[in-house]
Design an enzyme around this catalytic site. Sequence first.
Site, PDB file in Angstrom:
ATOM      1  N   LYS A 176      -8.751   8.205   1.680  1.00 44.95           N
ATOM      2  CA  LYS A 176      -8.058   8.436   0.182  1.00 44.95           C
ATOM      3  C   LYS A 176      -8.680   8.114  -0.795  1.00 44.95           C
ATOM      4  O   LYS A 176      -8.814   9.190  -2.112  1.00 44.95           O
ATOM      5  CB  LYS A 176      -6.983   8.431   0.326  1.00 44.95           C
ATOM      6  CG  LYS A 176      -6.049   8.979   1.412  1.00 44.95           C
ATOM      7  CD  LYS A 176      -4.437   8.211   1.680  1.00 44.95           C
ATOM      8  CE  LYS A 176      -3.999   8.881   3.456  1.00 44.95           C
ATOM      9  NZ  LYS A 176      -2.916   8.421   3.440  1.00 44.95           N
ATOM     10  N   ASP A 205       4.006  12.601  -0.745  1.00 44.50           N
ATOM     11  CA  ASP A 205       3.832  12.654   1.050  1.00 44.50           C
ATOM     12  C   ASP A 205       4.479  13.131   0.851  1.00 44.50           C
ATOM     13  O   ASP A 205       4.357  14.427   2.092  1.00 44.50           O
ATOM     14  CB  ASP A 205       3.833  11.207   1.723  1.00 44.50           C
ATOM     15  CG  ASP A 205       2.554  10.911   3.125  1.00 44.50           C
ATOM     16  OD1 ASP A 205       1.436  12.171   2.637  1.00 44.50           O
ATOM     17  OD2 ASP A 205       2.720   9.851   3.113  1.00 44.50           O
ATOM     18  N   GLN A 216       1.437   4.083   4.337  1.00 43.87           N
ATOM     19  CA  GLN A 216       0.803   5.368   5.796  1.00 43.87           C
ATOM     20  C   GLN A 216       1.300   4.620   6.678  1.00 43.87           C
ATOM     21  O   GLN A 216       1.642   3.198   6.878  1.00 43.87           O
ATOM     22  CB  GLN A 216      -0.945   3.816   5.251  1.00 43.87           C
ATOM     23  CG  GLN A 216      -1.182   4.575   6.388  1.00 43.87           C
ATOM     24  CD  GLN A 216      -1.922   5.799   5.733  1.00 43.87           C
ATOM     25  OE1 GLN A 216      -2.429   5.904   4.848  1.00 43.87           O
ATOM     26  NE2 GLN A 216      -1.932   6.433   6.790  1.00 43.87           N
TER      27      GLN A 216
END
Length: 282
Positions: A54, A121, A98
Amino acid sequence: MVAKIISGREVAEKILTTDLKNRVDALNKRNIKPKLVVMLVGDVKASASYVRQKEKFAVKAGIASEVVRFESSATEDEILNKIDAINNDDKIHGVIVQLPLPDHISITKVLNKIDPSKDVDGFTPTNVGKLFLGEETLVSCTPKGIMQMLASTGVDLTGKNVTVIGRSNIVGKPVSILCQQQNATVTMCHSKTKNLNAKLSDADVVIVAVGVPKFVDGSQIPEGAIVIDVGIHNIDGKLCGDVDFESACEKASAITPVPGGVGPMTVCALIENTIIAAERIN
Ligand code: NAD
């Protein structure tokens, strides 16, 4: 038939360094510097490698990124308070937590805390609901990346049969909705589906997100179908997907590899969502 390889690595590189880079330049001219924050709780080896990718992709597109790390012993309140602070920070446009999280932290509470306008997300109930309703939203990253890879093949999904195997909230369900929105006829399969081979027999596109190594092989794939392999597994140090790549290549017209397929596209979509969140600022 020998399948064409749909390289997620190449598609992502092109999107990051052309379209996304240009959009970041335009934002910079308006004095907006898109910024993504990745929250990492504990020391999960797989999470750490995703986080590195990322950061690498953020650099390619020219956006800022920051990793906020917590010990695995961090309390739920500490995580929720940090999300609150990020929600109120005008310099941060996107945040992701995460997953997986340690057992003592509620994923539902954490996701509900994220401001939907910064939910890059696309996991908050608000954004999932908007996706379901066909409204403009931040679309979750793996399904979004899959749709971009399908688009890169030039396929028009109108009237096509798409068989999706797996009904998870992060892959199977949203990708089936996105395919329907592009006028495909979607068959959803899952662990209780009977006679899976019959459901695959007339598929023009097969999307496999089961989480079982080499679950589907070439004998189940109709001649000429496009195959999207979402799974990722490390078997004795070698990566493979949910599809048996070698045998599938003999039947499919195009197929995504593992690694280098859905993975890079997922991260690319995350960077794009951060840019979209920044673009929506007046
Ligand atoms: P999940 O475990 O949440 O869901 C798996 C789904 O497969 C379930 O809906 C289940 O009903 C279905 N399933 C299980 N056994 C089945 C069977 N025998 N027949 C038919 N269906 C069956 O998984 P997920 O989160 O959707 O992930 C799937 C895979 O994709 C995993 O390997 C994961 O690591 C990978 N993944 C990769 C990326 C990426 O960016 N590359 C992103 C997300 C997930």
